[in-house]
Motif scaffolding. Structure first.
Motif, short mmCIF file in Angstrom:
data_model
loop_
_atom_site.label_atom_id
_atom_site.label_comp_id
_atom_site.label_asym_id
_atom_site.label_seq_id
_atom_site.Cartn_x
_atom_site.Cartn_y
_atom_site.Cartn_z
N ARG A 127 68.11 -43.86 -37.53
CA ARG A 127 67.71 -43.37 -38.85
C ARG A 127 68.75 -43.82 -39.86
O ARG A 127 69.96 -43.64 -39.65
CB ARG A 127 67.61 -41.85 -38.87
CG ARG A 127 66.95 -41.32 -40.16
CD ARG A 127 67.02 -39.80 -40.23
NE ARG A 127 68.34 -39.34 -40.65
CZ ARG A 127 68.98 -38.32 -40.12
NH1 ARG A 127 68.47 -37.66 -39.10
NH2 ARG A 127 70.17 -37.96 -40.57
N TYR A 128 68.30 -44.41 -40.95
CA TYR A 128 69.17 -44.85 -42.03
C TYR A 128 68.79 -44.12 -43.31
O TYR A 128 67.61 -44.08 -43.68
CB TYR A 128 69.05 -46.36 -42.26
CG TYR A 128 69.54 -47.20 -41.10
CD1 TYR A 128 70.88 -47.55 -41.00
CD2 TYR A 128 68.66 -47.65 -40.12
CE1 TYR A 128 71.34 -48.33 -39.95
CE2 TYR A 128 69.11 -48.43 -39.07
CZ TYR A 128 70.45 -48.76 -38.98
OH TYR A 128 70.91 -49.53 -37.93
N ASP A 129 69.80 -43.54 -43.98
CA ASP A 129 69.61 -42.87 -45.26
C ASP A 129 70.33 -43.66 -46.34
O ASP A 129 71.56 -43.81 -46.29
CB ASP A 129 70.12 -41.43 -45.19
CG ASP A 129 69.27 -40.56 -44.29
OD1 ASP A 129 68.12 -40.28 -44.68
OD2 ASP A 129 69.72 -40.18 -43.19
N ARG B 160 64.76 -43.41 -46.87
CA ARG B 160 65.06 -43.18 -45.44
C ARG B 160 64.23 -44.14 -44.60
O ARG B 160 63.05 -44.37 -44.88
CB ARG B 160 64.77 -41.73 -45.07
CG ARG B 160 64.92 -41.42 -43.58
CD ARG B 160 64.83 -39.94 -43.30
NE ARG B 160 66.07 -39.25 -43.68
CZ ARG B 160 66.29 -37.95 -43.49
NH1 ARG B 160 65.33 -37.19 -42.95
NH2 ARG B 160 67.43 -37.41 -43.84
N ASN C 8 59.60 -40.88 -47.38
CA ASN C 8 60.82 -41.01 -48.18
C ASN C 8 61.26 -42.48 -48.25
O ASN C 8 61.67 -43.05 -47.24
CB ASN C 8 61.93 -40.16 -47.56
CG ASN C 8 63.20 -40.15 -48.40
OD1 ASN C 8 63.32 -40.88 -49.39
ND2 ASN C 8 64.16 -39.32 -48.00
N THR D 72 60.05 -37.53 -43.77
CA THR D 72 60.88 -38.71 -43.53
C THR D 72 60.10 -40.00 -43.74
O THR D 72 60.58 -40.95 -44.38
CB THR D 72 61.44 -38.67 -42.09
OG1 THR D 72 62.41 -37.63 -42.01
CG2 THR D 72 62.09 -39.99 -41.71
#
Length: 498
Positions: free
Chosen positions: A416-418, A400, A397, A394
């Motif tokens: 958490r932001y995707d 993310r 990434n 994570t």
């Protein structure tokens, strides 16, 4: 976080404003905030008591600002501001909280010289406010009642969900006995109207009752009450007590005013005969009676000794009615209201930071907590080694973003932001002890600004919620997300990216 509270106490005003502010101040201080009080030196002020309890106090000269008058009378606001300027000497705060019927939007606007945020505690809904947050913990406090008096951007905390109850009132519910034997009588910290004397006269002809009278300092009927109480071994008369919660917990029936103590009685499930001793108590007394939470006799001018005696006689013998009052009143107040108010204040200054591998244990404990995993879209069991692999992946990434929110008293939760093009999906969870207090909304609000600065191209945020997770559904609705089945969307407005 530094907080200044502007409130007064006196024989005419009573002690209720200071009492509820002190409850909030204690929770704020426990959370790491510095809190000070600014009060006029009126007859019956509580500045010395506040100072003895360790609070920083600023003393305002009553003669220069306004002497003791009707509690709803407007104060000369500019004189009050001038008095504060002399006392504060350039001090700065994060919040100024005003709990005063005599100070309105003009004072609140001028007070911004000391803080970027202003909050008001009110229960009148009869004057304009210029604040960022407004609290009315009464039934009569509703968005519609305050719509003419606050700006659309002002956040409202309305109703008993935000009732500010001290910790000592969060205990096991009172046992409702077949016949009431022990009564507690109190009409506030001062009882300038002398209602305790009326209650004493009403109880004089009723035998077999053990009664505690907390008469209030400076009570105008003190000598007559002393004379009547003499020789009655089952009556105890005093002006003040430090064991008020214990006396309430031991009582079968309460007789008193309709102020802030209403919610302490409700939290305990203490059956109550309520009398309004001020105009601002009438609407709430009527509303509580309408939902079956207590017996409301009306404003004090309409209540006679005989009508009070009849009400006492009925309730003392009627276990079913007292049980009904107890159950209904306890359903209104869960005891967490003051923590919700504190969270609304502290949430404005909550810090967000990017997570790191140093947070591995904190994040693991949060992700695997039963209260979090039960409502996770991916609810499978997580082991430590899998968690470490996931966290490392994570953090590496670029699509993310994992954020940890912290307040002065410790971590609050995780966002958490995707990223997917110009959209991002958000996931959120809180740590143990932070549930149900409003921290989720603070996280979403702070996170929105954070990711817009991090990903300037972002146009919308999505969220997915399990159908049965009503708490999260309410959270996203309250945060301004549009709902389609179990998915939510928040279209972003322009946001500064510097």
């Amino acid at each position: 976080m530094r907080v200044l509270i502007r409130a007064d106490a006196s024989h005419a005003i009573g002690s209720g404003h200071i009492a509820r502010c002190l409850t909030l101040a204690t929770v704020l201080r426990d959370g790491g905030a510095e809190v000070a009080f600014a009060c006029r030196e009126l007859p019956g002020h509580l500045l010395d008591r506040l100072a003895a309890q360790g609070w920083r106090t600023y003393r305002l000269t009553a003669e220069a600002i306004g002497a003791e008058v009707d509690i709803e009378a407007a104060l000369p606001w500019q004189a009050d501001i001038d008095g504060l300027q002399l006392q504060l000497a350039g001090a700065r705060f994060d919040w100024v909280i005003v709990d005063h019927y005599g100070l309105d939007h003009r004072w609140q606007t001028a007070a911004r010289q000391w803080a970027p945020r202003i909050a008001a505690i009110d229960d009148l809904a009869n004057r304009r406010h210029a604040v960022d947050l407004l609290l009315d913990q009464n039934f009569s406090g509703t968005p519609s009642a305050y719509a003419p008096w606050i700006d659309a951007e002002c956040r409202g905390l309305f109703g008993p969900r935000f009732a500010m109850i001290r910790d000592e009132f969060k205990r096991e519910p009172i046992a409702i006995r077949p016949h009431a034997r022990r009564l507690l009588v109190n009409f506030g910290g001062f009882d300038a109207a002398g209602e305790t004397w009326k209650a004493m006269q009403a109880l004089e002809g009723i035998d077999g009752l053990e009664v505690d009278f907390i008469a209030g300092t400076g009570n105008p009927e003190w000598q007559r009450m002393q004379a009547m109480a003499q020789g009655r071994a089952d009556w105890r008369l005093q002006t003040h007590t430090e064991q008020f919660a214990e006396l309430m917990a031991q009582a079968d029936l309460f007789i008193g005013a309709g102020g802030g103590t209403s919610w302490e009685r409700a939290a305990l499930g203490l059956p109550t005969i309520s009398i309004a001793v001020a105009g601002n108590q009438q609407a709430n007394g009527e509303c509580m009676a309408a939902v079956g939470a207590h017996l409301y006799l009306g404003p004090r001018e309409m209540v006679t000794v005989e009508s009070l005696r009849q009400a006492i006689s009925v309730l003392v013998a009627n276990q079913g009615l007292r049980q009904s009052f107890a159950e209904r009143s306890r359903s209104l107040v869960d005891g967490l209201g003051v923590k919700r108010v504190a969270a609304a204040l502290a949430g404005e200054f909550m810090q967000l930071r990017a997570a790191s591998m140093d947070d591995a244990r904190l994040l693991f404990d949060g992700r695997t907590a039963e209260a979090v995993r039960r409502w996770s879209v991916q609810a499978q069991t997580i082991d430590w080694s899998s968690h470490l692999i996931w966290l490392a992946s994570t953090l590496a990434n670029p699509q993310r973003l994992l954020l940890v929110a912290e307040a002065l008293d410790g971590p609050i939760g995780v966002l958490r932001y995707d990223l997917d093009g110009a959209r991002a999906e958000v996931s959120i969870y809180l740590f143990e002890g932070r549930f149900g207090l409003g921290w989720g909304r603070a996280l979403l609000n702070s996170g929105e600004g954070f990711i817009q600065r991090h990903w300037p191209q972002l146009q919308a945020i999505d969220a997915q919620v399990l159908p049965a997770n009503q708490a999260s559904i309410n959270l996203f609705r309250d945060a301004g997300y549009e709902q389609a089945d179990c998915r939510f969307e928040r279209v972003l407005k322009d946001h500064p990216h510097d």
